[in-house]
Design a protein around this motif. Structure first.
Motif, PDB file in Angstrom:
ATOM      1  N   MET A   1       0.809  -1.193   0.000  1.00  0.00           N
ATOM      2  CA  MET A   1       0.000   0.000   0.000  1.00  0.00           C
ATOM      3  C   MET A   1       0.851   1.256   0.000  1.00  0.00           C
ATOM      4  SD  MET A   1      -3.428   0.019   0.380  1.00  0.00           S
ATOM      5  CE  MET A   1      -4.546   0.226   1.689  1.00  0.00           C
ATOM      6  N   GLU A   2       1.838   1.271   0.822  1.00  0.00           N
ATOM      7  CA  GLU A   2       2.664   2.467   0.918  1.00  0.00           C
ATOM      8  C   GLU A   2       3.372   2.747  -0.410  1.00  0.00           C
ATOM      9  OE1 GLU A   2       5.235   2.573   4.266  1.00  0.00           O
ATOM     10  OE2 GLU A   2       3.721   1.702   5.578  1.00  0.00           O
ATOM     11  N   VAL A   3       3.686   1.704  -1.131  1.00  0.00           N
ATOM     12  CA  VAL A   3       4.353   1.881  -2.423  1.00  0.00           C
ATOM     13  C   VAL A   3       3.439   2.648  -3.373  1.00  0.00           C
ATOM     14  CG1 VAL A   3       5.333   0.671  -4.401  1.00  0.00           C
ATOM     15  CG2 VAL A   3       5.726  -0.215  -2.109  1.00  0.00           C
ATOM     16  N   ASN A   4       2.153   2.363  -3.365  1.00  0.00           N
ATOM     17  CA  ASN A   4       1.218   3.069  -4.237  1.00  0.00           C
ATOM     18  C   ASN A   4       1.126   4.545  -3.868  1.00  0.00           C
ATOM     19  OD1 ASN A   4       0.648   0.792  -5.692  1.00  0.00           O
ATOM     20  ND2 ASN A   4      -1.095   0.202  -4.420  1.00  0.00           N
ATOM     21  N   VAL A   5       1.224   4.847  -2.599  1.00  0.00           N
ATOM     22  CA  VAL A   5       1.176   6.242  -2.148  1.00  0.00           C
ATOM     23  C   VAL A   5       2.428   6.981  -2.615  1.00  0.00           C
ATOM     24  CG1 VAL A   5       1.161   7.743  -0.112  1.00  0.00           C
ATOM     25  CG2 VAL A   5      -0.247   5.677  -0.154  1.00  0.00           C
ATOM     26  N   ILE A   6       3.563   6.302  -2.518  1.00  0.00           N
ATOM     27  CA  ILE A   6       4.832   6.912  -2.953  1.00  0.00           C
ATOM     28  C   ILE A   6       4.795   7.166  -4.455  1.00  0.00           C
ATOM     29  CG2 ILE A   6       7.308   6.528  -3.188  1.00  0.00           C
ATOM     30  CD1 ILE A   6       7.167   4.914  -0.556  1.00  0.00           C
ATOM     31  N   ILE A   7       4.324   6.199  -5.211  1.00  0.00           N
ATOM     32  CA  ILE A   7       4.244   6.351  -6.673  1.00  0.00           C
ATOM     33  C   ILE A   7       3.306   7.493  -7.041  1.00  0.00           C
ATOM     34  CG2 ILE A   7       3.463   5.246  -8.803  1.00  0.00           C
ATOM     35  CD1 ILE A   7       4.536   2.604  -7.666  1.00  0.00           C
ATOM     36  N   ALA A   8       2.178   7.615  -6.341  1.00  0.00           N
ATOM     37  CA  ALA A   8       1.239   8.708  -6.612  1.00  0.00           C
ATOM     38  C   ALA A   8       1.892  10.056  -6.319  1.00  0.00           C
ATOM     39  CB  ALA A   8      -0.032   8.527  -5.768  1.00  0.00           C
ATOM     40  N   GLY A   9       2.661  10.140  -5.261  1.00  0.00           N
ATOM     41  CA  GLY A   9       3.371  11.380  -4.924  1.00  0.00           C
ATOM     42  C   GLY A   9       4.392  11.752  -5.996  1.00  0.00           C
TER      43      GLY A   9
END
Length: 93
Positions: A1-9
């Motif tokens: 999940m955190e990876v998706n947040v980082i990619i979105a950022g």
């Protein structure tokens, strides 16, 4: 999940940077559209390639050659005199 947040950022930052680049390109575009400096290619007034001709050699007359030879002989004789005196002074000390 955190990876998706980082990619979105990262995607959001990329989008902001691309917009900033477009703005900067539109501001600096009129200055960048200057022509190429110098003479245009294929110009009729293009410089003609100059072929170097060998310089005419100056000839030395026999009298001039003799004068130079005598001057050099005097010069070397003078040097021999001074070099002959120098060791004598060094031996005396």
């Amino acid at each position: 999940m955190e990876v998706n947040v980082i990619i979105a950022g990262i995607d959001a930052q990329i989008q902001k940077l691309q917009e900033a680049r477009k703005i900067l390109e539109s501001v600096s575009a009129p200055q960048a559209v200057k022509g190429v400096r110098g003479r245009p290619k294929g110009s009729k007034t293009a410089a003609v390639k100059v072929v170097a001709t060998p310089a005419a050699r100056r000839k030395l007359s026999p009298e001039g050659r003799k004068r130079i030879a005598e001057a050099m002989k005097r010069r070397w004789a003078e040097r021999r005199k001074t070099s002959a005196k120098a060791p004598a002074k060094a031996a005396a000390k």
